[in-house]
Design an enzyme around this catalytic site. Structure first.
Site, mmCIF file in Angstrom:
data_model
loop_
_atom_site.group_PDB
_atom_site.id
_atom_site.type_symbol
_atom_site.label_atom_id
_atom_site.label_comp_id
_atom_site.label_asym_id
_atom_site.label_seq_id
_atom_site.Cartn_x
_atom_site.Cartn_y
_atom_site.Cartn_z
ATOM 1 N N ILE A 31 0.825 -1.212 0.000
ATOM 2 C CA ILE A 31 0.000 0.000 0.000
ATOM 3 C C ILE A 31 0.864 1.268 0.000
ATOM 4 C CG2 ILE A 31 -0.242 0.354 2.500
ATOM 5 C CD1 ILE A 31 -3.308 0.573 1.969
ATOM 6 N N GLY A 91 12.179 -3.365 11.945
ATOM 7 C CA GLY A 91 11.210 -2.645 11.132
ATOM 8 C C GLY A 91 9.947 -3.410 10.805
ATOM 9 N N GLN A 92 9.724 -4.548 11.478
ATOM 10 C CA GLN A 92 8.481 -5.291 11.205
ATOM 11 C C GLN A 92 7.296 -4.561 11.837
ATOM 12 O OE1 GLN A 92 8.265 -9.358 12.700
ATOM 13 N NE2 GLN A 92 6.508 -9.827 11.392
ATOM 14 N N HIS A 98 5.883 -11.990 5.982
ATOM 15 C CA HIS A 98 5.758 -11.461 4.623
ATOM 16 C C HIS A 98 7.136 -11.198 4.067
ATOM 17 C CE1 HIS A 98 5.415 -8.163 7.549
ATOM 18 N NE2 HIS A 98 6.057 -7.393 6.681
HETATM 19 P P1 5GP Z 1 6.868 -4.498 7.542
HETATM 20 O O1 5GP Z 1 6.909 -3.055 7.994
HETATM 21 O O2 5GP Z 1 6.177 -5.362 8.577
HETATM 22 O O3 5GP Z 1 8.181 -5.084 7.110
HETATM 23 O O4 5GP Z 1 5.988 -4.524 6.233
HETATM 24 C C1 5GP Z 1 4.603 -4.324 6.272
HETATM 25 C C2 5GP Z 1 4.218 -3.737 4.961
HETATM 26 O O5 5GP Z 1 2.808 -3.837 4.824
HETATM 27 C C3 5GP Z 1 4.546 -2.237 4.825
HETATM 28 O O6 5GP Z 1 5.420 -2.050 3.710
HETATM 29 C C4 5GP Z 1 3.196 -1.560 4.612
HETATM 30 O O7 5GP Z 1 3.234 -0.513 3.684
HETATM 31 C C5 5GP Z 1 2.328 -2.722 4.147
HETATM 32 N N1 5GP Z 1 0.928 -2.601 4.520
HETATM 33 C C6 5GP Z 1 0.428 -2.267 5.741
HETATM 34 N N2 5GP Z 1 -0.918 -2.278 5.714
HETATM 35 C C7 5GP Z 1 -1.275 -2.649 4.453
HETATM 36 C C8 5GP Z 1 -2.537 -2.843 3.820
HETATM 37 O O8 5GP Z 1 -3.614 -2.700 4.407
HETATM 38 N N3 5GP Z 1 -2.523 -3.215 2.508
HETATM 39 C C9 5GP Z 1 -1.352 -3.380 1.823
HETATM 40 N N4 5GP Z 1 -1.454 -3.731 0.532
HETATM 41 N N5 5GP Z 1 -0.147 -3.210 2.395
HETATM 42 C C10 5GP Z 1 -0.105 -2.849 3.701
#
Ligand code: 5GP
Ligand code: ZN
Length: 112
Positions: A31, A91-92, A98
């Site tokens: 997103i 940074g999670q 994922h």
């Molecule tokens: P992290 O920060 O855990 O490594 O990655 C989580 C990712 O999920 C982030 O890059 C963030 O932009 C994405 N994200 C969070 N909420 C949503 C959502 O509702 N939809 C989508 N498509 N991506 C999301």
């Protein structure tokens, strides 16, 4: 997990821009993209992070990597980065495993 954002996306309860889907995993556009191509690949079963990968779910994780390789090829990506953050300090922000797939710009090393 009922209150997990990515479990809800995997179940179709929250919409996403899908790149690929099968019975084990889902790939969808991030997103908040950090590169011209930025999608996430998640298992449909809840796994908290790489720290929860074990012999029972390793086949699903291996399958995800075959999906990443195939989708990257299908999208014509010549060079790309696969990232998985584990824990808050790394940074999670979403506690469901994922893999970020990023491509289309120069990348620096080491990551910040
Ligand atoms: P992290 O920060 O855990 O490594 O990655 C989580 C990712 O999920 C982030 O890059 C963030 O932009 C994405 N994200 C969070 N909420 C949503 C959502 O509702 N939809 C989508 N498509 N991506 C999301
Ligand atoms: Zn989940």
């Amino acid at each position: 997990m009922s209150d997990c954002l990515f479990c809800k996306i995997a179940a179709g309860e929250i919409p996403s821009s899908k790149v690929y889907e099968d019975e084990k995993c889902l790939a969808f556009h991030d997103i908040d993209p950090q590169a011209p191509t930025h999608f996430l690949v998640i298992p449909k079963e809840h796994i908290g992070s790489v720290a929860e990968v074990n012999e029972d779910n390793a086949a699903t994780v291996a399958h995800i990597f075959t999906v990443i390789a195939r989708e990257a090829k299908r999208l014509g990506l010549q060079s790309y980065r696969v990232v998985s953050n584990i824990g808050e300090q790394a940074g999670q922000s979403v506690p469901h495993l994922h893999f970020h797939v990023l491509a289309g710009r120069d990348m620096t090393w080491p990551p910040g």
